[in-house]
Design a protein around this motif. Structure first.
Motif, mmCIF file in Angstrom:
data_model
loop_
_atom_site.group_PDB
_atom_site.id
_atom_site.type_symbol
_atom_site.label_atom_id
_atom_site.label_comp_id
_atom_site.label_asym_id
_atom_site.label_seq_id
_atom_site.Cartn_x
_atom_site.Cartn_y
_atom_site.Cartn_z
ATOM 1 N N SER A 153 48.035 -13.615 10.773
ATOM 2 C CA SER A 153 48.693 -14.659 11.540
ATOM 3 C C SER A 153 50.180 -14.602 11.219
ATOM 4 C CB SER A 153 48.095 -16.036 11.194
ATOM 5 O OG SER A 153 48.462 -16.413 9.886
ATOM 6 N N SER A 154 50.898 -15.639 11.593
ATOM 7 C CA SER A 154 52.344 -15.631 11.356
ATOM 8 C C SER A 154 52.707 -15.825 9.886
ATOM 9 C CB SER A 154 53.018 -16.703 12.204
ATOM 10 O OG SER A 154 52.553 -17.982 11.832
ATOM 11 N N ASN A 155 51.757 -16.248 9.045
ATOM 12 C CA ASN A 155 52.088 -16.423 7.631
ATOM 13 C C ASN A 155 50.956 -16.021 6.685
ATOM 14 O OD1 ASN A 155 50.443 -18.554 8.250
ATOM 15 N ND2 ASN A 155 51.723 -20.116 7.327
ATOM 16 N N ASN A 156 50.014 -15.185 7.142
ATOM 17 C CA ASN A 156 48.930 -14.691 6.298
ATOM 18 C C ASN A 156 48.675 -13.222 6.591
ATOM 19 O OD1 ASN A 156 48.029 -17.686 7.189
ATOM 20 N ND2 ASN A 156 47.645 -17.321 5.036
ATOM 21 N N ARG A 157 48.247 -12.487 5.564
ATOM 22 C CA ARG A 157 47.900 -11.084 5.757
ATOM 23 C C ARG A 157 46.921 -10.637 4.667
ATOM 24 N NH1 ARG A 157 53.788 -9.186 4.128
ATOM 25 N NH2 ARG A 157 53.609 -9.438 1.889
ATOM 26 N N LEU A 158 46.344 -9.475 4.900
ATOM 27 C CA LEU A 158 45.517 -8.801 3.909
ATOM 28 C C LEU A 158 46.285 -7.602 3.386
ATOM 29 C CD1 LEU A 158 42.060 -8.745 5.729
ATOM 30 C CD2 LEU A 158 42.762 -10.263 3.866
ATOM 31 N N GLU A 159 46.117 -7.300 2.103
ATOM 32 C CA GLU A 159 46.711 -6.100 1.522
ATOM 33 C C GLU A 159 45.624 -5.346 0.773
ATOM 34 O OE1 GLU A 159 49.882 -4.770 -1.892
ATOM 35 O OE2 GLU A 159 50.461 -6.420 -0.575
ATOM 36 N N PHE A 160 45.564 -4.026 1.003
ATOM 37 C CA PHE A 160 44.617 -3.158 0.313
ATOM 38 C C PHE A 160 45.403 -2.064 -0.389
ATOM 39 C CE2 PHE A 160 42.471 -4.881 4.031
ATOM 40 C CZ PHE A 160 41.340 -5.450 3.441
ATOM 41 N N ASP A 161 45.108 -1.849 -1.677
ATOM 42 C CA ASP A 161 45.814 -0.845 -2.463
ATOM 43 C C ASP A 161 44.803 0.071 -3.151
ATOM 44 O OD1 ASP A 161 48.368 -2.006 -1.912
ATOM 45 O OD2 ASP A 161 47.980 -3.508 -3.446
ATOM 46 N N LEU A 162 45.063 1.370 -3.107
ATOM 47 C CA LEU A 162 44.204 2.355 -3.752
ATOM 48 C C LEU A 162 45.033 3.166 -4.730
ATOM 49 C CD1 LEU A 162 41.544 3.975 -4.005
ATOM 50 C CD2 LEU A 162 42.398 5.430 -2.138
ATOM 51 N N GLY A 163 44.646 3.100 -6.013
ATOM 52 C CA GLY A 163 45.296 3.888 -7.051
ATOM 53 C C GLY A 163 44.295 4.869 -7.639
ATOM 54 N N TRP A 164 44.783 6.002 -8.108
ATOM 55 C CA TRP A 164 43.891 6.969 -8.739
ATOM 56 C C TRP A 164 44.623 7.721 -9.828
ATOM 57 C CZ3 TRP A 164 46.212 7.718 -4.104
ATOM 58 C CH2 TRP A 164 46.958 8.882 -3.947
ATOM 59 N N ARG A 165 43.839 8.292 -10.709
ATOM 60 C CA ARG A 165 44.367 9.070 -11.817
ATOM 61 C C ARG A 165 43.457 10.274 -11.992
ATOM 62 N NH1 ARG A 165 45.112 7.046 -18.073
ATOM 63 N NH2 ARG A 165 45.853 9.027 -18.853
ATOM 64 N N ASN A 166 44.047 11.444 -12.137
ATOM 65 C CA ASN A 166 43.271 12.653 -12.340
ATOM 66 C C ASN A 166 44.043 13.535 -13.305
ATOM 67 O OD1 ASN A 166 41.355 14.590 -12.162
ATOM 68 N ND2 ASN A 166 41.778 15.174 -10.039
#
Length: 164
Positions: free
Chosen positions: A49-62
């Motif tokens: 909406s005008s003031n809400n959102r979803l955030e998805f983050d993917l981190g990895w280590r190898n």
């Protein structure tokens, strides 16, 4: 009476102008921080909406001995400050998995966690780029193995390309 009506109109106008946001429907990029040993993350934001959102983050280590990944999802509230600046706060959860091959027998595990975040962002008007700086505390529901404690936090710089 004219002063009251004028004052009321100014207050209503101020309210609506302070609530309007310029949140893009989509933004993708990198969130660069320590991430509790995982390093940088690929980050995606989806405006709701005008003031809400979803955030998805993917981190990895190898590395030679450790292989791990961590995925977090956050629901965020955004408040406009001024001239492209916003601040935001959010809550969410995530899960991670790790494997250590340098020990015999091989160790591995799963890391469920709760997360929050608070940050400041700037959106450029001339180019579709967003910069952010945020703090993400995390509470882990497993101990031992990859994690030495049940709490971690990460300060990170985000660089995202915005698009609709």
């Amino acid at each position: 009476m004219k002063k009251i009506i004028l004052t009321l109109l100014m207050v209503v106008g101020l309210f609506f102008s302070s609530q309007s946001q310029e949140i893009s429907k989509n933004a993708i990029g990198l969130r660069l921080g320590n991430n509790d040993g995982f390093g940088g993350e690929i980050s995606y934001q989806r405006g709701l909406s005008s003031n809400n959102r979803l955030e998805f983050d993917l981190g990895w280590r190898n590395s030679k001995s450790i292989s791990a990944f961590k995925l977090v999802g956050l629901y965020q509230w955004i408040w406009k400050i001024d001239n492209g600046f916003n601040w935001y706060a959010g809550v969410g959860a995530g899960i991670g998995s790790w494997s250590n091959t340098s020990v015999n027998p091989k160790e591995s595990g799963t890391i469920p966690f709760a997360a929050g975040d608070i940050g400041l962002e700037y959106t450029f008007k001339e180019v579709p780029i967003q910069l952010s700086l945020d703090l993400r505390p995390e509470l882990y529901f497993s101990s031992g193995g990859y994690r030495d404690s049940n709490f971690g936090s990460d300060l990170a710089l985000g660089i995202r390309y915005k698009f609709d």
